[in-house]
Design a protein around this motif. Sequence first.
Motif, PDB file in Angstrom:
ATOM      1  N   ASP A  18     102.626 -28.902  67.259  1.00 39.69           N
ATOM      2  CA  ASP A  18     101.899 -30.190  67.056  1.00 39.69           C
ATOM      3  C   ASP A  18     102.855 -31.238  66.513  1.00 39.69           C
ATOM      4  OD1 ASP A  18     100.503 -32.393  65.955  1.00 39.69           O
ATOM      5  OD2 ASP A  18     100.562 -31.943  63.489  1.00 39.69           O
ATOM      6  N   GLY A  58     101.549 -32.501  70.080  1.00 40.79           N
ATOM      7  CA  GLY A  58     100.818 -33.617  70.192  1.00 40.79           C
ATOM      8  C   GLY A  58     102.105 -33.955  69.001  1.00 40.79           C
ATOM      9  N   TYR A 116      93.502 -34.467  77.019  1.00 38.78           N
ATOM     10  CA  TYR A 116      95.021 -33.262  77.362  1.00 38.78           C
ATOM     11  C   TYR A 116      94.236 -32.989  79.234  1.00 38.78           C
ATOM     12  CZ  TYR A 116      97.680 -33.476  73.030  1.00 38.78           C
ATOM     13  OH  TYR A 116      98.775 -34.080  72.518  1.00 38.78           O
ATOM     14  N   GLY A 144     101.507 -35.007  74.136  1.00 42.85           N
ATOM     15  CA  GLY A 144     100.545 -36.190  73.643  1.00 42.85           C
ATOM     16  C   GLY A 144     101.337 -37.527  72.581  1.00 42.85           C
ATOM     17  N   SER A 176      97.821 -37.451  67.306  1.00 46.21           N
ATOM     18  CA  SER A 176      96.514 -36.150  67.821  1.00 46.21           C
ATOM     19  C   SER A 176      95.957 -35.873  66.848  1.00 46.21           C
ATOM     20  CB  SER A 176      96.943 -34.878  69.110  1.00 46.21           C
ATOM     21  OG  SER A 176      97.924 -35.493  70.571  1.00 46.21           O
ATOM     22  N   ALA A 220      96.207 -30.120  70.812  1.00 45.97           N
ATOM     23  CA  ALA A 220      95.610 -29.707  72.438  1.00 45.97           C
ATOM     24  C   ALA A 220      95.409 -28.284  71.694  1.00 45.97           C
ATOM     25  CB  ALA A 220      97.915 -30.036  71.846  1.00 45.97           C
TER      26      ALA A 220
END
Length: 608
Positions: free
Chosen positions: A40, A84, A165, A178, A181, A186
């Motif tokens: 992330d 993400g 995703y 991404g 998010s 993810a």
Amino acid sequence: MAEVQEFNILTPVGMLGYGFRSDEFWYGIEKYSPAAVIVDSGSTDGGPYKLGMNRMTCGKGSYIRDLEPLLDAAFHKKIKVLIGSVGGDGSDLHVREIFEMVKGIAEERGYNFKIATIDAGVDRHLIINRIRAGKTSPCGPAPELTEEDVNSAVDVVAQMGCEPYLKALEQDPDIILGGRSYDPAAFAAFCLARGCEPGVAWHMGKIMECGGMCAVPKGRSMIATMRKDSFDLTPLSPEERCTPLSVAAHTLYEKTRPDRLPGPGGVLHLDGSKYEQITEKTTRIRGAKFVPTPYQVKLEGVTKLGYRTIFIGGIRDPILISQIDDFLERARKYTQALFPELDKSENCQLKYQIYGRNATMGPLEPDMSVGHEIGVFGEVLASTQELSHTIANNVRATVLHLSYDGQLATTGNFASPLSPHEQEAGPVFKFSLYHLVDLEAGEEVSLFPITMHDVKASQEPRTLSTLSKEQFQAIESGKLKPLNRKVIPSGAAPLSEIARVVRSKNSGPFELTLDVMCDTEDAYQRVKKANLLTNETIKKLYRVRDEDIIVNMYFEPALAWKCTIKRPWAQGSVGERDTLGTQQHAPLLTIEVPPAGSKSVPIIGASA
């Protein structure tokens, strides 16, 4: 349904760009052969400036350093990479920027990749139409959303769920980048695509999105071993371990409450979660349930308020300290006479913070006494940087020279450590959108456009160099750091001597959450049975009202207590005192806990 084959996910760090140990990363790749590296990259922790100024959380060099080994693993080991909320805020601009970094690394190293990018920017007309239809609501204690908020926002993104995703994974990309998010999206998507139960997928994602933070001692890199109905967590550092207590405790981190974790399309229920120590390093988790709800996503948007100039100085004169509030208010009124627009709107303000009294906690501070010296931090917001500087200069000069009752020191009132005395701090923003919006069927995918990119290198791929046998063996044979239990006094003692953790943190921009965790069942029951951590205690210690307390609860799996209250000032904006909310726990430390079986005692430091 086909049986889910066990697979591994590697998370090198809880925030892309923060760095991780290369040897431990490659040890994880070699030992566990993960199906994916997932990380992330998003957070609102730093406040609204990232969306407002198009600033990424980390510098370009930090992202490239962290991306290079991920791309090496993706190309040479055929491991999928999912990232993400790229760039921190997950804006469309930062999706483009991170893609260009990935593309540049790939071309320089001779790697060919199929890359999916997913945008998270939101059409403002859609939001306005949903406002008019009554299909938006505050996320936490935020004000109601207005059309003016939407129109004035510098940028607006939405936190996508797992569906974009999942859609991207259908096209079998090597890498997914991404936009904004939901932090575990993810992770959950990759596991759902492989047949894991939703509760397992989301629970793993909620923990792994922070990397090795649930390890003891707190670490960076983690392996999740996934099955249909359970998952294992194993830190990659030889010194670290996961315990049932450390993993369960992580569900309190930055959360309003630890047993119900809402997200796009559902709520994760953790009441039935079980945590089992299966090796010295590894804990197995099972039992969470994902309960579907009408589909909503969270909007994040910021509005520019103006420009800030700051000044800071010390006051040591006890005569002036004794009348500091009246003195600073007279300085304000004098400046308002020169600048009539001052303090007439949120776009032109003067704020003081007095260090040595209540600068850190402001209205939450229970102890308003002062020491032998104080620091005064001044902050001026105005429509332009020039006007902000001009007003701040006048305020500081007034504080320096304004007379006061009983004055003996006539050369100046203010010890300025900086020259120039005023510092221009640039534009200031506020979170104007932190709201939920109802989606119609299919919008959980269609609102987040997916673009496929084929990156073709024009040179031969670089040879991979990872770990030597000696390096691998050094990590493999490393020694765990011993677990040290806190020695707890048998008699009455302050909470600081009973609890293992006493901390505070933001839970989003509008909430502040307090956590107390214990090492042992005995310590936990001693705190719980003393019945000290009540709403009445919180109201006295933090000078809040009943309606300001959002959650006050115990959480048995983590031997913990949690309380979440409304944040009394805007996060990361004008008048901010503690952007991350990490220093609001101090009043809890001096609560006196009686011996086991005793009645509760008066609270230390609870007077206003």
